[in-house]
Structures are given as structure tokens and as C-alpha cells.
Design a protein around this motif. Structure first.
Motif, short mmCIF file in Angstrom:
data_model
loop_
_atom_site.label_atom_id
_atom_site.label_comp_id
_atom_site.label_asym_id
_atom_site.label_seq_id
_atom_site.Cartn_x
_atom_site.Cartn_y
_atom_site.Cartn_z
N THR A 95 153.16 4.78 66.07
CA THR A 95 152.03 5.71 66.05
C THR A 95 152.49 7.15 65.79
OG1 THR A 95 150.86 4.28 67.62
CG2 THR A 95 150.04 6.54 67.36
N VAL A 96 153.54 7.56 66.48
CA VAL A 96 154.05 8.92 66.28
C VAL A 96 154.64 9.07 64.88
CG1 VAL A 96 155.70 10.64 67.09
CG2 VAL A 96 154.47 9.22 68.74
N GLY A 97 155.36 8.05 64.42
CA GLY A 97 155.92 8.10 63.07
C GLY A 97 154.83 8.18 62.01
N PHE A 98 153.74 7.46 62.22
CA PHE A 98 152.61 7.54 61.28
C PHE A 98 152.01 8.94 61.26
CE2 PHE A 98 147.96 7.40 60.84
CZ PHE A 98 147.86 6.91 59.54
N ALA A 99 151.87 9.54 62.43
CA ALA A 99 151.30 10.88 62.50
C ALA A 99 152.19 11.89 61.76
CB ALA A 99 151.13 11.30 63.96
N PHE A 100 153.49 11.78 61.93
CA PHE A 100 154.40 12.70 61.24
C PHE A 100 154.39 12.46 59.73
CE2 PHE A 100 156.85 13.32 65.33
CZ PHE A 100 156.59 14.68 65.42
N ALA A 101 154.15 11.22 59.32
CA ALA A 101 154.24 10.89 57.89
C ALA A 101 152.97 11.23 57.14
CB ALA A 101 154.57 9.41 57.72
N ARG A 102 151.80 11.01 57.75
CA ARG A 102 150.56 11.08 56.97
C ARG A 102 149.59 12.17 57.40
NH1 ARG A 102 152.21 7.64 52.98
NH2 ARG A 102 150.12 7.98 52.12
N LEU A 103 149.64 12.62 58.63
CA LEU A 103 148.68 13.61 59.08
C LEU A 103 149.19 15.01 58.79
CD1 LEU A 103 147.54 12.11 62.51
CD2 LEU A 103 146.64 11.69 60.22
N LEU B 252 162.53 6.31 61.87
CA LEU B 252 162.47 5.15 60.98
C LEU B 252 161.04 4.91 60.48
CD1 LEU B 252 164.34 1.82 61.55
CD2 LEU B 252 161.94 1.76 60.95
N PHE B 253 160.07 4.94 61.40
CA PHE B 253 158.68 4.71 61.00
C PHE B 253 158.16 5.85 60.12
CE2 PHE B 253 158.37 1.75 64.70
CZ PHE B 253 157.89 0.66 64.00
N ARG B 254 158.56 7.06 60.42
CA ARG B 254 158.12 8.19 59.61
C ARG B 254 158.56 8.02 58.17
NH1 ARG B 254 160.51 13.00 56.85
NH2 ARG B 254 158.95 14.66 57.03
N GLN B 255 159.82 7.60 57.97
CA GLN B 255 160.32 7.38 56.62
C GLN B 255 159.63 6.19 55.96
OE1 GLN B 255 161.70 10.51 56.95
NE2 GLN B 255 162.78 9.64 55.20
N PHE B 256 159.36 5.16 56.73
CA PHE B 256 158.69 3.98 56.17
C PHE B 256 157.27 4.33 55.73
CE2 PHE B 256 156.48 0.01 56.01
CZ PHE B 256 157.43 -0.93 55.62
N PHE B 257 156.50 4.99 56.58
CA PHE B 257 155.12 5.31 56.24
C PHE B 257 155.05 6.37 55.14
CE2 PHE B 257 154.10 3.87 60.75
CZ PHE B 257 153.56 2.67 60.33
N SER B 258 156.06 7.21 55.04
CA SER B 258 156.05 8.21 53.97
C SER B 258 156.18 7.57 52.60
CB SER B 258 157.20 9.21 54.18
OG SER B 258 157.01 9.96 55.37
N ALA B 259 156.78 6.37 52.56
CA ALA B 259 156.98 5.68 51.29
C ALA B 259 155.75 4.90 50.83
CB ALA B 259 158.18 4.74 51.38
N VAL B 260 154.72 4.80 51.69
CA VAL B 260 153.50 4.07 51.30
C VAL B 260 152.75 4.89 50.25
CG1 VAL B 260 151.29 3.16 52.11
CG2 VAL B 260 153.35 2.93 53.53
N PRO B 261 152.34 4.29 49.15
CA PRO B 261 151.64 5.05 48.10
C PRO B 261 150.38 5.74 48.62
CG PRO B 261 152.30 2.90 47.28
CD PRO B 261 152.57 2.89 48.76
N ARG B 262 150.16 6.94 48.15
CA ARG B 262 148.99 7.71 48.56
C ARG B 262 147.70 7.03 48.12
NH1 ARG B 262 148.39 11.60 52.22
NH2 ARG B 262 150.38 12.48 51.50
N MET C 60 165.60 -0.84 53.70
CA MET C 60 165.23 -0.44 52.35
C MET C 60 163.89 0.27 52.33
SD MET C 60 166.42 -3.82 50.20
CE MET C 60 165.75 -3.14 48.68
N GLY C 61 162.94 -0.23 53.17
CA GLY C 61 161.61 0.36 53.16
C GLY C 61 161.56 1.72 53.83
N SER C 62 162.52 1.98 54.75
CA SER C 62 162.48 3.24 55.50
C SER C 62 163.63 4.16 55.10
CB SER C 62 162.56 2.95 57.01
OG SER C 62 163.74 2.22 57.30
N SER C 63 164.24 3.94 53.96
CA SER C 63 165.36 4.76 53.53
C SER C 63 164.89 6.19 53.26
CB SER C 63 166.01 4.18 52.27
OG SER C 63 165.05 4.09 51.23
N VAL C 64 165.80 7.12 53.41
CA VAL C 64 165.45 8.52 53.20
C VAL C 64 165.20 8.79 51.74
CG1 VAL C 64 166.26 10.89 53.51
CG2 VAL C 64 166.85 9.14 55.20
N LYS C 65 164.07 9.40 51.45
CA LYS C 65 163.75 9.71 50.07
C LYS C 65 164.47 10.97 49.64
CE LYS C 65 159.39 9.97 50.81
NZ LYS C 65 157.96 10.19 50.56
N GLY C 66 164.94 10.94 48.40
CA GLY C 66 165.64 12.12 47.89
C GLY C 66 164.66 13.21 47.50
#
Length: 257
Positions: A71-79, A136-146, A251-257
Motif C-alpha cells: 500500500t505504501v509502495g503504491f502511494a509513493f509510485a502513483r499518487l 521494492l513495491f514502489r519500483q514495481f508499481f512505477s513500471a506499470v503502464p500509465r 525483473m518487475g521491480s528493477s530500478v528504472k534508468g
């Protein structure tokens, strides 16, 4: 070299006290392995009761930690919110604090709250999440297409429905990975149960290390080793069950360049 400690503990678990006193030559004598050590390890202490305590504590901690971190990772990634990046940096920076540095303050805090001897500290730890898992979750959710997020919003789903119906199903590898890591971490933890729990509700880790002794208080090392091997089996089974998810989650939560 990696397998030498495990081989050594297996040999110790199958040895007699005399073979143990004879040193390496005695341990390498496999002519008469003492399989009854495993039976004595389970019957000498209330193994099932302590095992149930460990299982309950590990599952509860893993479930709460996984959900709160996601939940916290999702908030950091998308909100979007002012100061979000600074707050995320603060959360991640706490990973650099050694656990031993917070040991005494943690005990004093829980003692003043009257939570020593209960499982409430693990509930609070689980609800607070873990910095590494939040990352980990923040990086994973950040990779989900907008586009998926926009489509859900156009269909009338708010952030909460989008989180549960879109993002969490996509994060199954990360969810399972975090659950397994949280479970094994809680299952193998010795220090916190030894510090915060009583002997009647403590975990198998504490019981295995402290309750195998003769009437004079001398440790029964073969029984300790046999109990430790049985104690390791759930973690080994959990790892074998979930190992294929670790790579996909990484692979899904790897750091994006």
C-alpha cells in the motif's frame, strides 16, 4: 564450502554424546547413526506448541508486512503529493540504521506500552511495513503502464478500486516474494522473541536454542542439532515453493534508468 555447516549439523544430530566428545573422528563415524535424536528433539520439549507459535507469528507478520508495504509502495509510485520524494528518501534511508542500534529503545518503548510478553509488537511492525519492501513495491508499481491506470479511472474506478482491481493482481510475483521473505525473516528471528516474549508463548527459535539441556544445565548438542534441522524444514519448503517467483519479481521491480 557453503554446505559444510549444514553437513556438520546433520552429523552432529546423528551422533551420540561420546562421538561428539571424540571430535571430528567421532562425528565421521556413521556406522551407527542415532536417528532417535530427532524423536527426542520433538518430545523433550513442547515442539508442536512452540512450532504453532512460530507459524502463527510468521504468517501474521508476513501478511501484515506484505499488505502495508504494498500500500505504501503504491502511494509513493502513483499518487501525487508535495514532499513525496523527500519522504520516500527518508523511508529508504532507514535501511541504513543497524537493527542493534534500535534494540534497547524498542524494548523500552514496548515495555512502557505494556506490550512485552504479547504478540502486539509484531502486529505494529507488520502494519508499519518494511523500508526495503516499500522500495521494492514502489519500483514495481512505477513500471506499470500509465494507460492501465487511465483506463481504470475512465471506467469510474477511484484510486482504491484501481489499487485492488488493477495493481495488486499485476503485482502477484512481488506480493509472493515479499510474503516469503517476511515469513522466513519472522520464522528465523531469535532476538526479538527472546527479548519480548515469555517462555510460555515464545517461538521455536528460542526453544531450540535454550531448552535442550540435561538436569545439570549442560546443553544436549545432538538434540539441539536435530531440533534445528526440523526447524529449518518449513523455510526450505517455502523457498523451494516460491523460488521461481524471485526472479520475476526482481525483473518487475528493477530500478528504472
Amino acid at each position: 564450502m557453503f554446505g559444510i555447516p549444514f553437513i556438520w549439523i546433520v552429523l552432529t544430530a546423528l551422533a551420540t554424546p561420546q562421538q561428539l566428545n571424540d571430535g571430528v573422528s567421532g562425528l565421521l563415524d556413521l556406522s551407527s547413526p542415532v536417528w532417535s535424536n530427532f524423536i527426542d528433539a520433538v518430545t523433550k520439549v513442547d515442539y508442536l506448541s512452540y512450532g504453532a507459535n512460530s507459524l502463527f507469528l510468521s504468517i501474521m507478520t508476513a501478511v501484515l508486512t506484505t499488505f502495508s508495504s504494498a500500500t505504501v509502495g503504491f502511494a509513493f509510485a502513483r499518487l501525487r503529493a508535495p514532499g513525496k520524494n523527500a519522504l520516500f528518501l527518508l523511508v529508504v534511508s532507514t535501511m541504513m540504521i543497524p537493527a542493534m542500534a534500535t534494540l534497547i529503545p524498542t524494548y523500552v518503548l514496548f515495555a512502557r506500552l505494556g506490550l512485552v510478553g504479547t504478540y502486539w509488537p509484531w502486529v505494529l511492525w507488520g502494519l508499519a511495513g518494511a523500508p526495503f519492501f516499500i522500495f521494492l513495491f514502489r519500483q514495481f508499481f512505477s513500471a506499470v503502464p500509465r494507460e492501465l491506470e487511465d483506463a481504470a479511472i475512465m471506467d469510474g474506478a477511484g484510486w482504491i478500486r484501481s489499487y485492488f482491481l488493477v495493481f495488486l493482481p499485476l503485482a502477484r510475483p512481488a506480493l509472493l516474494t515479499v510474503f516469503l521473505l517476511s515469513f522466513t525473516g519472522a520464522w528465523g528471528d531469535y532476538l526479538a522473541p527472546a527479548l519480548l516474549l515469555n517462555m510460555d508463548n515464545t517461538t521455536l527459535a528460542v526453544a531450540t536454542t535454550s531448552m535442550y539441556a540435561d538436569p545439570r544445565g549442560n546443553p544436549l548438542v545432538p538434540l539441539q542439532s536435530a531440533g534445528a534441522i526440523i526447524y529449518m524444514l518449513p523455510v526450505i519448503i517455502v523457498f523451494l515453493f516460491g523460488q521461481r517467483y524471485f526472479m520475476s519479481s526482481a525483473m518487475g521491480s528493477s530500478v528504472k534508468g
